[in-house]
Motif scaffolding. Structure first.
Motif, PDB file in Angstrom:
ATOM      1  N   PRO A 169      -2.344 -18.699   6.911  1.00  0.00           N
ATOM      2  CA  PRO A 169      -3.333 -19.534   6.233  1.00  0.00           C
ATOM      3  C   PRO A 169      -2.710 -20.387   5.130  1.00  0.00           C
ATOM      4  O   PRO A 169      -1.632 -20.092   4.613  1.00  0.00           O
ATOM      5  CB  PRO A 169      -4.281 -18.489   5.632  1.00  0.00           C
ATOM      6  CG  PRO A 169      -3.383 -17.317   5.352  1.00  0.00           C
ATOM      7  CD  PRO A 169      -2.363 -17.308   6.462  1.00  0.00           C
ATOM      8  N   PRO A 262      -6.495 -17.339  -2.186  1.00  0.00           N
ATOM      9  CA  PRO A 262      -6.857 -17.709  -0.808  1.00  0.00           C
ATOM     10  C   PRO A 262      -7.917 -18.795  -0.812  1.00  0.00           C
ATOM     11  O   PRO A 262      -8.781 -18.834  -1.688  1.00  0.00           O
ATOM     12  CB  PRO A 262      -7.385 -16.406  -0.214  1.00  0.00           C
ATOM     13  CG  PRO A 262      -7.783 -15.576  -1.385  1.00  0.00           C
ATOM     14  CD  PRO A 262      -6.884 -15.962  -2.519  1.00  0.00           C
ATOM     15  N   THR A 264     -11.076 -20.610   1.192  1.00  0.00           N
ATOM     16  CA  THR A 264     -12.107 -20.299   2.186  1.00  0.00           C
ATOM     17  C   THR A 264     -12.921 -21.559   2.480  1.00  0.00           C
ATOM     18  O   THR A 264     -13.139 -22.372   1.562  1.00  0.00           O
ATOM     19  CB  THR A 264     -13.037 -19.178   1.680  1.00  0.00           C
ATOM     20  OG1 THR A 264     -13.649 -19.579   0.442  1.00  0.00           O
ATOM     21  CG2 THR A 264     -12.258 -17.899   1.465  1.00  0.00           C
ATOM     22  N   ARG A 266     -11.099 -19.925   5.866  1.00  0.00           N
ATOM     23  CA  ARG A 266      -9.684 -19.798   6.173  1.00  0.00           C
ATOM     24  C   ARG A 266      -9.242 -20.908   7.143  1.00  0.00           C
ATOM     25  O   ARG A 266      -9.849 -21.111   8.192  1.00  0.00           O
ATOM     26  CB  ARG A 266      -9.435 -18.423   6.794  1.00  0.00           C
ATOM     27  CG  ARG A 266      -7.990 -18.088   7.088  1.00  0.00           C
ATOM     28  CD  ARG A 266      -7.936 -16.727   7.767  1.00  0.00           C
ATOM     29  NE  ARG A 266      -6.608 -16.345   8.200  1.00  0.00           N
ATOM     30  CZ  ARG A 266      -5.825 -15.476   7.559  1.00  0.00           C
ATOM     31  NH1 ARG A 266      -6.257 -14.906   6.452  1.00  0.00           N
ATOM     32  NH2 ARG A 266      -4.641 -15.182   8.039  1.00  0.00           N
TER      33      ARG A 266
END
Length: 300
Positions: A169, A262, A264, A266
């Motif tokens: 990712p 991270p 989102t 993904r």
């Protein structure tokens, strides 16, 4: 004009050696009529008599003796060549040249090279560290045996055979004082309006990053475009913006002074092995291909 078959030549060689159709057939596993038929077909191909046949013996003509003497050496050389080629199937020695884009060269290929030295000491893996476009060009030109790159844009399937080996990712990197650093994960839409420091368009990842920003309605100024992720990190240290990078671009020891979050939903990039379409790899290159695939599988 059809040429004599290898089978016909080998049968004739056996008859010349044994002076007998029956004994020749016993040696090579053919019946006497099948041996006789092979020799007759050979004579017809060549347009000359090779044997004088009687009820008691088989005698070579002058042409037959001339062919038998020369044929023995030719068939011996052919057998030697075939043995050498069969030996290539298990070869584990030689050089294999691999082109790879920078983030993969830095964060995947070193482990591959180290493992290659350990498991196949006779195999030398030579790395050409190239930007995506140049790495693909090296594969297509035959300069390298294969490449390890980000999945090429659609429309190149006629030129390249690709095998996906890893998906990873994209993530956000920002200074610890940035407002987005307070979140455990960050939505792509939250990047709207933020100055971005991104890899330039020579990178295979930039196309994917631009697509993701566009799909999530992000309009953000690109403050800087650079060729290497290490430059991105230094610019973020200097407060010049935030960035989107592939996870594999992060140093194994982590980033000092920057935060990673991270993104989102993904969004992933695919890492692929590529070689020229319709071109088989040499056996030693097949070994290297499999090794890179195995290392990537463990990363996954």
């Amino acid at each position: 004009m059809a040429h004599p078959s290898l089978r016909q030549l080998r049968v004739f060689q056996s008859v010349a050696l044994h002076s007998s159709f029956t004994r020749a057939g016993d040696q090579i596993g053919l019946t006497q009529p099948a041996v006789s038929r092979c020799v007759t077909e050979l004579e017809q191909h060549l347009g000359i008599k090779l044997l004088d046949r009687t009820t008691r013996e088989v005698v070579l003509t002058e042409a037959g003796r001339s062919l038998a003497v020369r044929l023995a050496r030719v068939l011996e050389d052919l057998d030697s060549v075939l043995l050498d080629v069969r030996g290539l199937a298990t070869q584990r020695q030689g050089r294999v040249r691999v082109a790879s884009s920078p983030t993969l060269s830095a964060n995947l290929l070193p482990e591959c090279i180290a493992r290659c030295r350990q498991e196949h000491p006779g195999l030398q893996l030579l790395l050409l560290d190239r930007m995506q476009h140049d790495a693909l060009a090296s594969v297509l030109s035959g300069e390298v045996d294969f490449g390890v790159v980000i999945e090429p844009e659609p429309g190149r399937s006629d030129e390249l055979h690709a095998e996906a080996i890893l998906s990873e990712p994209f993530c956000l990197v920002c200074p610890p004082t940035h407002r987005l650093a307070r979140q455990r994960s960050v939505r792509w839409a939250a990047l709207d309006g933020e100055p971005l420091v991104l890899l330039d368009h020579a990178s295979g990842s930039r196309r994917l990053i631009d697509d993701a920003l566009r799909q999530h309605g992000v309009q953000a100024p690109v403050a800087q475009e650079v060729g290497h992720v290490t430059t991105i990190f230094r610019m973020l240290d200097a407060g010049l913006g935030i960035s989107v990078v592939p996870t594999l671009a992060l140093p194994p020891s982590g980033l000092q002074g920057l935060e990673v979050r991270p993104l989102t939903p993904r969004v992933e990039r695919a890492i692929v092995l590529v070689r020229r379409a319709n071109r088989a790899l040499a056996p030693v290159a097949e070994v290297a291909w499999g090794l890179v695939r195995d290392v990537a599988a463990k990363r996954a």
